[in-house]
Structure formats: C-alpha cells, structure tokens
Design an enzyme around this catalytic site. Structure first.
Site, PDB file in Angstrom:
ATOM      1  N   ARG A  81       0.854  -1.190   0.000  1.00  0.00           N
ATOM      2  CA  ARG A  81       0.000   0.000   0.000  1.00  0.00           C
ATOM      3  C   ARG A  81       0.891   1.242   0.000  1.00  0.00           C
ATOM      4  O   ARG A  81       1.908   1.285   0.708  1.00  0.00           O
ATOM      5  CB  ARG A  81      -0.879   0.043   1.261  1.00  0.00           C
TER       6      ARG A  81
ATOM      7  N   GLU B 127      -3.468   7.310  -5.431  1.00  0.00           N
ATOM      8  CA  GLU B 127      -3.677   6.696  -6.751  1.00  0.00           C
ATOM      9  C   GLU B 127      -4.937   7.266  -7.409  1.00  0.00           C
ATOM     10  O   GLU B 127      -5.919   7.514  -6.711  1.00  0.00           O
ATOM     11  CB  GLU B 127      -3.811   5.177  -6.577  1.00  0.00           C
TER      12      GLU B 127
ATOM     13  N   HIS C 170      -0.789  -0.122 -10.084  1.00  0.00           N
ATOM     14  CA  HIS C 170      -1.472  -1.016  -9.115  1.00  0.00           C
ATOM     15  C   HIS C 170      -2.032  -2.254  -9.823  1.00  0.00           C
ATOM     16  O   HIS C 170      -3.248  -2.482  -9.835  1.00  0.00           O
ATOM     17  CB  HIS C 170      -2.578  -0.257  -8.371  1.00  0.00           C
TER      18      HIS C 170
HETATM   19  P1  NAP Z   1      -1.116 -11.337   5.212  1.00  0.00           P
HETATM   20  O1  NAP Z   1      -1.029 -12.774   4.857  1.00  0.00           O
HETATM   21  O2  NAP Z   1      -2.054 -10.906   6.276  1.00  0.00           O
HETATM   22  O3  NAP Z   1       0.368 -10.856   5.550  1.00  0.00           O
HETATM   23  C1  NAP Z   1       0.652  -9.628   6.133  1.00  0.00           C
HETATM   24  C2  NAP Z   1       2.007  -9.712   6.836  1.00  0.00           C
HETATM   25  O4  NAP Z   1       2.309  -8.437   7.385  1.00  0.00           O
HETATM   26  C3  NAP Z   1       2.070 -10.716   7.965  1.00  0.00           C
HETATM   27  O5  NAP Z   1       3.298 -11.375   7.896  1.00  0.00           O
HETATM   28  C4  NAP Z   1       2.005  -9.874   9.219  1.00  0.00           C
HETATM   29  O6  NAP Z   1       2.772 -10.548  10.222  1.00  0.00           O
HETATM   30  C5  NAP Z   1       2.662  -8.568   8.774  1.00  0.00           C
HETATM   31  N1  NAP Z   1       2.136  -7.414   9.503  1.00  0.00           N
HETATM   32  C6  NAP Z   1       0.862  -7.161   9.871  1.00  0.00           C
HETATM   33  N2  NAP Z   1       0.771  -6.000  10.535  1.00  0.00           N
HETATM   34  C7  NAP Z   1       2.030  -5.508  10.594  1.00  0.00           C
HETATM   35  C8  NAP Z   1       2.590  -4.337  11.167  1.00  0.00           C
HETATM   36  N3  NAP Z   1       1.816  -3.457  11.830  1.00  0.00           N
HETATM   37  N4  NAP Z   1       3.922  -4.151  11.033  1.00  0.00           N
HETATM   38  C9  NAP Z   1       4.690  -5.034  10.387  1.00  0.00           C
HETATM   39  N5  NAP Z   1       4.212  -6.163   9.826  1.00  0.00           N
HETATM   40  C10 NAP Z   1       2.892  -6.396   9.916  1.00  0.00           C
HETATM   41  O7  NAP Z   1      -1.522 -10.473   3.928  1.00  0.00           O
HETATM   42  P2  NAP Z   1      -1.174 -10.784   2.394  1.00  0.00           P
HETATM   43  O8  NAP Z   1      -2.260 -11.595   1.791  1.00  0.00           O
HETATM   44  O9  NAP Z   1       0.235 -11.247   2.292  1.00  0.00           O
HETATM   45  O10 NAP Z   1      -1.305  -9.289   1.805  1.00  0.00           O
HETATM   46  C11 NAP Z   1      -0.443  -8.266   2.257  1.00  0.00           C
HETATM   47  C12 NAP Z   1      -0.871  -6.922   1.716  1.00  0.00           C
HETATM   48  O11 NAP Z   1      -0.580  -6.825   0.326  1.00  0.00           O
HETATM   49  C13 NAP Z   1      -2.395  -6.641   1.772  1.00  0.00           C
HETATM   50  O12 NAP Z   1      -2.788  -6.177   3.056  1.00  0.00           O
HETATM   51  C14 NAP Z   1      -2.605  -5.628   0.689  1.00  0.00           C
HETATM   52  O13 NAP Z   1      -2.605  -4.318   1.188  1.00  0.00           O
HETATM   53  C15 NAP Z   1      -1.393  -5.812  -0.233  1.00  0.00           C
HETATM   54  N6  NAP Z   1      -1.821  -6.233  -1.588  1.00  0.00           N
HETATM   55  C16 NAP Z   1      -1.475  -5.473  -2.664  1.00  0.00           C
HETATM   56  C17 NAP Z   1      -1.883  -5.871  -3.928  1.00  0.00           C
HETATM   57  C18 NAP Z   1      -1.537  -5.095  -5.153  1.00  0.00           C
HETATM   58  O14 NAP Z   1      -2.300  -5.130  -6.116  1.00  0.00           O
HETATM   59  N7  NAP Z   1      -0.410  -4.423  -5.214  1.00  0.00           N
HETATM   60  C19 NAP Z   1      -2.665  -7.013  -4.093  1.00  0.00           C
HETATM   61  C20 NAP Z   1      -2.979  -7.756  -2.960  1.00  0.00           C
HETATM   62  C21 NAP Z   1      -2.545  -7.361  -1.714  1.00  0.00           C
HETATM   63  P3  NAP Z   1       2.573 -10.238  11.774  1.00  0.00           P
HETATM   64  O15 NAP Z   1       1.074 -10.292  12.003  1.00  0.00           O
HETATM   65  O16 NAP Z   1       3.333 -11.304  12.468  1.00  0.00           O
HETATM   66  O17 NAP Z   1       3.146  -8.886  11.975  1.00  0.00           O
END
Ligand code: NAP
Length: 314
Positions: free
Chosen positions: A230, A259, A277
């Site tokens: 993000r 964006e 994006h």
């Molecule tokens: P996820 O499985 O929930 O993984 C998120 C990771 O971030 C976990 O390892 C979590 O570990 C860590 N985290 C959570 N809160 C945190 C904090 N405050 N500080 C540091 N680390 C933190 O989510 P995902 O499916 O991998 O997706 C991740 C993100 O990618 C989404 O939330 C979305 O915003 C983004 N995304 C972008 C696109 C795009 O089109 N570019 C598409 C899809 C997703 P801990 O809980 O142990 O900290």
C-alpha cells in the site's frame, strides 16, 4: 433478494452475477449519493467495496440494516474494523487467490530495478543503443532481500527470490513459524543489511509511513525499495527526496499514496519503475477474487459459514 450497496467499480464478471442474486444499488456511479442513501439506505444489508476503497463510518451510519461488508481484494485497510466490531458487522476479503500474481509483480519490480530493464527498454526505443552500450547493472543472485511482512504474499515473494539465489531476511510484528528465513525484529536494521527492501505488510493506521526517512536512509544509495503493498506504508515525500538526492539507489512501485496520481518528480527518474497497481490484475485472478467476493455474500445470506472472514472479526 437482499439489497446491497456497491461502492467501487466492479468488473462485469462480478457485477452481473451479483445483479442476478441481489438488488444492487450502484453508489459508486450514483450522481446523487445522499438521495440514494435516503431512499434505499434502510434496506441495504450488504456492501461490496474494492480493496482500495475508503469506507467512512458516516456511510455505514446511513445503513442501519447493514450486516456484511464483502471486500473485492485482500487489503481491508479502507474498512473501519473497530467500528464494524462494535456494530457486529461481518467483514470478508479475498485472500490467497491473488498471492501468486502479487508475488510475481514484486519479483518483476526487483528485476526491472536491479537489472534496469525498464530503463533498458527505453534506451533501445530511443535509438541510444546505436550510439553506445547500456551501462552495467547489478547481479541479482547473491543479493540480500529484506521483506517487511512475511505473510501469504511475502512468503511467495521469498520463495521466488530464494530460487533465484537471493538471501532472504524479514521483519514484522512476529517471527513466522516454520520458515527458513532469518527474522530481524528491527526494520531499520533489516533495511541496513538489505540490497532490496520489499514492502508486503497491510496498509492502515498501524503501518502508516512505517518506511520513513530513517529506513530509506538505512537502505542507502545502493539500495532498492520495492512496494507492492500500500502507498500509505511508505513516506512518499521522504522517498522522493531520497531519490532526488541520490541517497536511495532505485525504487519499484505498484502502489502510491494518492492513486492514480503519482508524484511528478518520479516520472522523470530512470532508476524508478512505476506500475498502475496491477498486483492482482490478471483475468484468472480477478475472476477468482470476484467468485470469492460473491461466495462470501452468498454464504452469509444462506446462513452458511463465511469462506474468508477477516481474522480480526472471525
Ligand atoms: P497477510 O497474509 O495478512 O500478511 C501480512 C504480513 O504483514 C504478515 O506477515 C504480518 O505478520 C505482517 N504485519 C501485519 N501488521 C504488521 C505491522 N503493523 N507491522 C509489520 N508487519 C505487519 O496479507 P497478504 O495476503 O500477504 O497481503 C499483504 C498486503 O498486500 C495486503 O494487506 C494488501 O494491502 C497488499 N496487496 C497489494 C496488492 C496489489 O495489487 N499491489 C494485491 C494484494 C494485496 P505479523 O502479524 O506477524 O506482523
């Protein structure tokens, strides 16, 4: 047929199935939103929004019969989760089905920045190759990558880069069980030791500007920042200032603070790769996301368990 409010533009392959089973009210395209809410708000039981849609509490206040928000995307940083908890609203998203695509985009940005592929493409098109060779870049194998947020997408990025000979370390709120990568609790320390820092954690208030001037300085003039998560997580003015000063080597960005507006200074930089994006933007993945977004609504209104409730409210 339950009434649902649609607050984001949806692809036809989600819009049409929704219209078959629900009375859909297009809030996003409505030219008179207050009128729509006044006329239909009391009937609305479901809301469909995009991952990047910001849903203010004031909108939810105008929907007294609302039961569920189904997010078309994995990120739900635009949903007021505490408010939903207090009101007992369900919230669902579309995890897992987009993981591979987003990880591919991260690896693409790593290659495009470290090896300079986007710049090299412009170099050929501009006829520069007939005058001189393209400058040498950096070997990816042997580089160190730091991943901020080793979740579903972070792990898929790690797996891909590890297979290309990149050494992986990561940070987050917790060490992840059962992974072969080194946990570095401090983000600045991770940036300091990394050639490439990849942002893959959720957006929202908890991570706003987490990658700030200190982290960017620690990454340094030979370092590369890649963000597929993000725009809000990176302090964009600090990023632009570091790139302008030559204090950061390169950046590969799929997401931005405002964006589709991208800071003008970035547009002219050859060491910056900018994508609109497109993390999950393949036909196959968007279809799977659409199916899951609707499956969550269908399950709720049929009294079945939700396929993918967000963890905070599950
Ligand atoms: P996820 O499985 O929930 O993984 C998120 C990771 O971030 C976990 O390892 C979590 O570990 C860590 N985290 C959570 N809160 C945190 C904090 N405050 N500080 C540091 N680390 C933190 O989510 P995902 O499916 O991998 O997706 C991740 C993100 O990618 C989404 O939330 C979305 O915003 C983004 N995304 C972008 C696109 C795009 O089109 N570019 C598409 C899809 C997703 P801990 O809980 O142990 O900290």
């Amino acid at each position: 047929m339950p009434d649902i409010l649609v607050t984001a533009p949806l692809p036809d392959f989600l819009d049409e199935p929704l219209k078959r089973d629900y009375r859909c009210h297009d809030y996003h395209r409505s030219s008179h939103k207050p009128g729509l809410l006044a006329a239909e708000g009391a009937r609305i039981r479901g809301l469909v929004q995009g991952g990047g849609t910001l849903t203010p509490e004031s909108l939810l206040e105008a929907l007294p019969s609302l039961e569920i928000i189904s997010v078309f995307g994995v990120g739900y940083d635009g949903v007021p989760v505490d408010y939903c908890r207090r009101r007992g609203l369900k919230v669902t998203n579309t995890p897992d089905v987009l993981t591979d695509d987003v990880a591919d985009v991260a690896v693409g940005l790593v290659l495009m920045t470290v090896r300079g592929f986007a710049h090299a493409d412009r170099f050929v098109r501009a006829g520069e190759w007939t005058r001189r060779g393209f400058p040498l870049t950096r070997k990816l194998a042997g580089c160190k990558a730091g991943i901020l947020g080793l979740g579903r997408i972070g792990k898929a990025i790690a797996q891909r880069l590890a297979s290309m000979g990149v050494a992986i370390a990561y940070t987050g709120r917790n060490a992840q069980p059962g992974v072969p990568y080194r946990f570095v609790p401090d983000l600045v320390a991770l940036a300091q030791e990394s050639d490439v820092l990849i942002v893959a954690c959720p957006g929202g208030p908890a991570t706003r500007n987490l990658v700030g001037a200190e982290v960017i300085a620690a990454l340094g003039k030979k370092g590369t920042l890649v963000n597929i998560a993000r725009g809000s997580i990176v302090d964009e003015p600090a990023l632009v200032a570091a790139l302008e000063a030559g204090a950061l080597g390169a950046a590969g960005l799929d997401v931005f603070v405002d964006e589709p507006n991208v800071p003008a200074a970035l547009l002219a930089m050859d060491n910056v790769v900018l994508l609109p994006h497109v993390g999950s933007a393949t036909r196959e993945t968007r279809q799977a996301m659409g199916d899951l977004c609707k499956a969550n609504l269908d399950a709720w209104f049929a009294g079945r368990p939700l396929p993918t409730p967000i963890p905070e409210l599950a």
